[in-house]
Design an enzyme around this catalytic site. Structure first.
Site, PDB file in Angstrom:
ATOM      1  N   GLN A 184      -4.420  -5.098   6.746  1.00  0.00           N
ATOM      2  CA  GLN A 184      -5.592  -5.870   6.445  1.00  0.00           C
ATOM      3  C   GLN A 184      -5.608  -7.313   7.432  1.00  0.00           C
ATOM      4  O   GLN A 184      -5.689  -8.643   7.046  1.00  0.00           O
ATOM      5  CB  GLN A 184      -5.390  -5.736   4.724  1.00  0.00           C
ATOM      6  CG  GLN A 184      -5.245  -5.173   4.319  1.00  0.00           C
ATOM      7  CD  GLN A 184      -6.727  -4.436   4.503  1.00  0.00           C
ATOM      8  OE1 GLN A 184      -7.690  -5.128   4.830  1.00  0.00           O
ATOM      9  NE2 GLN A 184      -6.830  -3.328   3.901  1.00  0.00           N
ATOM     10  N   LYS A 204     -10.999  -0.814  11.269  1.00  0.00           N
ATOM     11  CA  LYS A 204     -10.700  -1.388  10.090  1.00  0.00           C
ATOM     12  C   LYS A 204     -11.336  -2.825  10.728  1.00  0.00           C
ATOM     13  O   LYS A 204     -11.614  -3.757   9.490  1.00  0.00           O
ATOM     14  CB  LYS A 204      -9.384  -2.318   8.810  1.00  0.00           C
ATOM     15  CG  LYS A 204      -9.503  -0.423   7.837  1.00  0.00           C
ATOM     16  CD  LYS A 204      -8.583  -1.477   6.954  1.00  0.00           C
ATOM     17  CE  LYS A 204      -7.363  -0.582   6.153  1.00  0.00           C
ATOM     18  NZ  LYS A 204      -8.434   0.636   5.260  1.00  0.00           N
ATOM     19  N   HIS A 216       1.220  -1.433  -0.418  1.00  0.00           N
ATOM     20  CA  HIS A 216       0.363  -0.127  -0.276  1.00  0.00           C
ATOM     21  C   HIS A 216       0.402   1.206  -0.208  1.00  0.00           C
ATOM     22  O   HIS A 216       1.982   1.252   0.294  1.00  0.00           O
ATOM     23  CB  HIS A 216      -1.037   0.070   1.192  1.00  0.00           C
ATOM     24  CG  HIS A 216      -1.580   1.258   0.744  1.00  0.00           C
ATOM     25  ND1 HIS A 216      -1.425   2.561   1.261  1.00  0.00           N
ATOM     26  CD2 HIS A 216      -3.303   1.428   1.120  1.00  0.00           C
ATOM     27  CE1 HIS A 216      -2.790   2.773   1.977  1.00  0.00           C
ATOM     28  NE2 HIS A 216      -3.570   2.467   1.350  1.00  0.00           N
ATOM     29  N   CYS A 274      -4.617   2.277  -3.726  1.00  0.00           N
ATOM     30  CA  CYS A 274      -3.898   3.094  -2.899  1.00  0.00           C
ATOM     31  C   CYS A 274      -2.524   1.396  -3.016  1.00  0.00           C
ATOM     32  O   CYS A 274      -1.706   1.620  -1.780  1.00  0.00           O
ATOM     33  CB  CYS A 274      -3.694   3.584  -1.705  1.00  0.00           C
ATOM     34  SG  CYS A 274      -5.694   4.563  -1.218  1.00  0.00           S
ATOM     35  N   ASP A 301       3.063  -4.272   8.429  1.00  0.00           N
ATOM     36  CA  ASP A 301       1.510  -3.189   8.227  1.00  0.00           C
ATOM     37  C   ASP A 301       1.026  -4.406   8.009  1.00  0.00           C
ATOM     38  O   ASP A 301       0.293  -4.897   7.234  1.00  0.00           O
ATOM     39  CB  ASP A 301       1.430  -2.702   6.783  1.00  0.00           C
ATOM     40  CG  ASP A 301       0.474  -2.289   6.068  1.00  0.00           C
ATOM     41  OD1 ASP A 301      -0.437  -2.290   7.028  1.00  0.00           O
ATOM     42  OD2 ASP A 301       0.948  -1.304   5.140  1.00  0.00           O
TER      43      ASP A 301
END
Ligand code: C6P
Length: 422
Positions: A217, A240, A137, A378, A214
């Site tokens: 997700q 999220k 991302h 993104c 990261d």
């Protein structure tokens, strides 16, 4: 006018996970869009909020609103306790060793910028290398680009193969005594790939490099144990994970955070200030300058509590079933090409439909009440890698069902009829 979805239609194939019951926790799922029941498949962008979170936010503003760490009055004590309780909840959720390793930030983006600026800014020297992957991302590219440019360091990019998996041999070859940081996504937001981060972290450590994960997700869809992973930093966003927007978490190993200079200056991040000298506060407050998003933190605590009560593993297993069904069902729609067919997939599927632009697909699906994300997500380098300008992305959460996948597939058939050339 609300159009309630009939329970039986939305029951998951596995009866031990009562998705119909879970759906009742999310008021927005009773909404209609263009006269059709909302089918919300844009969870990777942001997930819906359960009543437990909405009510917790309302309770805070109605009965507890106050600034924290400052007042001796009752409300401030209550708000401070709630804020710090949320930190303890997040610590448990990530299985961090200590509460001071949990820093509240605005979201994944800010967490990565903080590490790039404070860790990278103090450690990188000309010729040093930062390793990221081709599936990042933009939030895990640009902060590293900025700090590499400033420090004369080099950004190295691990390639991904045609399935959307990291090329592990290339990764191993890339690691060297010049590697100062490896920053990787737990799960790709554009492809759905679940990366073998535990193995990748061990390899980076063997080369002497710390690893930032990261987890934007990852955390909503997998059991994250930062001590088992042995990651040095883990970042995720509250919104999220069924929590509010504008709040997120940076986990960092205490020894690394201790060594880093502050990110921003201001109230709460100091112990004492004079014009000659400022002494910084202890962790994690050193990194929480100014009045934080108090309600956001408390709401995030409620969201983590909600997900934990459902059971992260039960939710992940449910989502795995739904996404596996989606892959199978989408493959049966003529003209659909999946972008990313990784070895391990979590929570989402990206695809194109013939030569119809993704935005046109999304607009027609919207008329059917279906919310998907279309575009580059993104992650422009991923689009370049797969030779597409954009994809359609259906992303799933704890409340999605196989029946909704059927609605999506029917919607795509409608797109095909409209664009007869597909
Ligand atoms: N991806 C998506 O639709 P923020 O915006 O800070 O909450 O999260 C940034 C971010 C970082 N890493 C990954 C892997 C992400 O997926 C995201 C957010 C959303 O895919 C919005 S672009």
């Amino acid at each position: 006018m609300k159009q309630q979805i009939k329970t039986a239609e939305w029951k998951s194939a596995d009866d031990s996970y009562d998705v119909a019951r879970v759906r009742e926790d999310f008021p927005v799922l009773g909404e209609t869009v263009h006269g059709k029941p909302l089918v919300y498949l844009d969870n990777a962008a942001t997930a819906q909020k359960p009543r437990a979170v909405i009510q917790r936010l309302a309770r805070y503003y109605e009965t507890e609103n106050s600034n924290i760490h400052r007042g001796v009055h009752r409300l401030s004590e209550i708000a401070t306790r709630a804020y710090e309780d949320a930190r303890s909840t997040v610590k448990g959720f990530l299985n961090a060793a200590e509460e001071r390793e949990i820093v509240f930030v605005r979201g994944t983006t800010e967490a990565i910028n903080l590490v790039a600026r404070c860790y990278g800014g103090s450690r990188l020297r000309p010729g040093d290398e930062v390793v990221i992957s081709a599936m990042e991302h933009h939030s895990n590219i640009v902060p590293w680009q900025l700090i590499c440019q400033e420090k004369g360091a080099v950004l190295r990019v691990i390639p991904v193969d045609d399935d959307g998996d990291i090329v592990m041999d290339e990764y191993r070859r890339m690691l060297s005594d010049k590697t100062r940081m490896v920053a990787l996504p737990h799960v790709s937001n554009a492809l759905g790939t679940v990366n073998p981060i535990k193995e990748m972290i061990a390899e980076a450590h063997a080369a002497g490099a710390p690893v930032l994960v990261d987890g934007a997700q990852g955390a909503p869809h997998a059991n994250v144990d930062v001590r088992d992973l042995d990651c040095d930093f883990y970042a995720f966003s509250g919104h999220k994970l069924y929590g509010p927007t504008g709040i997120g978490v940076l986990y960092g190993k205490a020894a690394l955070l201790e060594d880093m200079p502050p990110y921003q200056g201001g109230g709460d991040m100091i112990l004492s200030v004079s014009f000659e000298h400022t002494e910084y506060n202890a962790l994690p407050y050193k990194f929480e300058a100014g009045t934080p998003h108090i309600a956001g933190v408390i709401g995030l605590g409620a969201a983590v509590g909600y997900l934990t009560n459902l059971g992260v593993e039960a939710v992940a297993a449910h989502e795995d079933r739904v996404v596996a069904y989606a892959v199978e069902r989408l493959r049966s729609v003529a003209g659909v090409r999946l972008v990313g067919t990784p070895e391990r997939r979590a929570s989402l599927v990206s695809f194109v439909l013939g030569d119809v632009h993704a935005h046109d697909v999304g607009t027609i699906l919207d008329q059917e009440g279906i919310a998907v994300r279309t575009g580059h997500h993104c992650a422009m380098p991923v689009m370049d890698r797969f030779g597409v300008p954009a994809t359609v992305r259906a992303s799933f959460a704890c409340y999605n069902t196989e029946a909704e996948v059927d609605v999506l597939a029917d919607g795509l058939e409608k797109v095909r009829r409209i664009f007869a050339r597909v």
